[in-house]
Design an enzyme around this catalytic site. Structure first.
Site, PDB file in Angstrom:
ATOM      1  N   LYS A   1      30.760  83.736  26.758  1.00 44.02           N
ATOM      2  CA  LYS A   1      31.780  83.056  26.749  1.00 44.02           C
ATOM      3  C   LYS A   1      32.167  82.642  28.224  1.00 44.02           C
ATOM      4  CE  LYS A   1      34.493  85.193  23.107  1.00 44.02           C
ATOM      5  NZ  LYS A   1      35.825  86.016  22.675  1.00 44.02           N
TER       6      LYS A   1
ATOM      7  N   LYS B   1      24.716  82.845  15.847  1.00 35.79           N
ATOM      8  CA  LYS B   1      25.542  83.551  15.160  1.00 35.79           C
ATOM      9  C   LYS B   1      26.696  82.273  14.384  1.00 35.79           C
ATOM     10  CE  LYS B   1      28.872  85.359  16.938  1.00 35.79           C
ATOM     11  NZ  LYS B   1      29.940  86.109  17.752  1.00 35.79           N
TER      12      LYS B   1
ATOM     13  N   LYS C   1      33.355  80.984  14.942  1.00 32.45           N
ATOM     14  CA  LYS C   1      34.802  80.129  14.609  1.00 32.45           C
ATOM     15  C   LYS C   1      34.973  79.265  15.676  1.00 32.45           C
ATOM     16  CE  LYS C   1      36.846  84.292  14.308  1.00 32.45           C
ATOM     17  NZ  LYS C   1      37.997  85.365  14.956  1.00 32.45           N
TER      18      LYS C   1
END
Ligand code: TYM
Length: 327
Positions: free
Chosen positions: A112, A193, A196
């Site tokens: 992130k 993966k 969202k």
């Protein structure tokens, strides 16, 4: 006393079948075997900027999705993290026993933070707040998808470190992963993966996507250059489609092998799409009914917070005493 279960989801982006198969489906399965707390972790969401109005709406959407999936609010507590201030309080105390190196090692932090120009310090503290969520309720089991396993290991380390410094205080929780579809991969790129926050048009099947969109996304899923299903030699895209089908249908490995071996990819995709649609249609119907009654949803969240706050406050009180803080 029944073992306590705690888990949560961030109110960001659109929940997808990875969230459902990795976590939500298992919550529903075990909800009556344990004392369950299912949280909407809004404080985690703000580790990256969120539009305030959108965040507020998303919190209610996630609560409605929990209910639509079949979480029974009579038996389980559904609550919003920021409604119980003890989460942030315990988070600070745990921050003080967590070495910086443990946090810098987290793969989600690394991934992130690599995407951000400036990294908020909340992003680094993210797993400590997650540890606080779990340890606050002395949860013994945490049902999550595989991507959260490292955070759960950290939670165990923090609990053990606190216990060894200040005496036995926290239950050291166990991670519970689903046996199938613990990591659902992106349909456009099965090496990543399903997420969202990914923006690709054909990346994910959202839980609220209409049937046509679901069909399109699955029919366009990336596969490999084999002509038909050959499980031992299948690439990650085909394995991903098969495990999505298996998780929704509940079929065994043998049944999947017998049903799909030799099937052409177009036919495989059609079967996967219809399986997903069959499961999501009643779910979406319940979602519409629940969201038609905002007062009901608000009452569920209020009751959830009221039910769990005494447990959380008790833990904070004990932790303060153990640490010599003023109580
Ligand atoms: P979040 O919001 O990213 O995801 C919610 C749940 O969905 C699972 N999941 C997946 N499972 C399978 N395949 C995928 N592609 C996939 N993507 C997501 C996640 O593993 C998770 O179970 N940090 C957590 C939220 C959290 C939490 C907690 C969880 C905060 N405090 C305490 C458990 C206990 C998160 O960001 O999940």
């Amino acid at each position: 006393m029944r073992t306590r279960v705690f888990s949560g989801m961030q109110p960001t982006g659109n929940l997808h079948i990875g969230n459902y198969l990795g976590a939500l489906k298992n919550w529903v399965r075990i909800q009556h075997d344990y004392e369950c707390i299912f949280c909407i972790v809004d404080l985690h969401a703000v580790t990256v900027y969120q539009d305030p109005a959108a965040l507020r709406a998303k919190i209610l959407e996630i609560a409605a999705l929990y209910l639509a999936a079949g979480i029974d609010p009579k038996d389980c507590s559904i609550m919003v993290q920021s409604a119980v201030p003890a989460h942030t309080e315990l988070s600070w105390m745990l921050t003080c026993v967590t070495p910086l190196g443990w946090l810098e090692r987290m793969t989600q932090f690394k991934a992130k933070s690599a995407k951000q120009e400036s990294i908020g310090s909340g992003l680094l503290q993210y797993p400590v707040l997650m540890a606080a969520d779990i340890l606050l309720y002395q949860a013994g089991i945490v049902p999550v998808g595989e991507d959260q396993a490292q955070h759960l290991e950290l939670t165990r380390d923090i609990a053990q470190r606190f216990n060894s410094l200040y005496g036995d205080t926290f239950v050291v929780p166990n991670t519970s992963l689903p046996t199938v579809a613990a990591r659902v991969m992106g349909l456009d790129d099965p090496t990543q993966k399903m997420s969202k926050s990914a923006t690709g048009l054909n990346h994910a099947v959202g839980l609220l996507d209409p049937p046509d969109k679901i069909r399109k996304t699955i029919m366009r899923a990336t596969t490999d250059s084999n002509p038909a299903v050959d499980i031992p030699n299948a690439g990650p895209g085909v394995i991903n489609l098969l495990s999505i089908y298996q998780a929704f249908s509940g079929a065994t490995d043998e049944e999947i092998k017998a049903q799909f071996t030799g099937l052409r990819y177009g036919d495989l995709k059609k079967l996967v799409a219809e399986m997903v649609i069959t499961h999501l249609e009643p779910f979406q119907q319940r979602y519409r009914e629940i969201t038609a009654d905002p007062a009901y949803l608000a009452a569920i969240l209020r009751e959830g917070a009221e039910r769990v706050a005494p447990i959380a406050n008790d833990t904070v009180h004990t932790v303060k005493q153990r640490m010599g803080l003023y109580t």
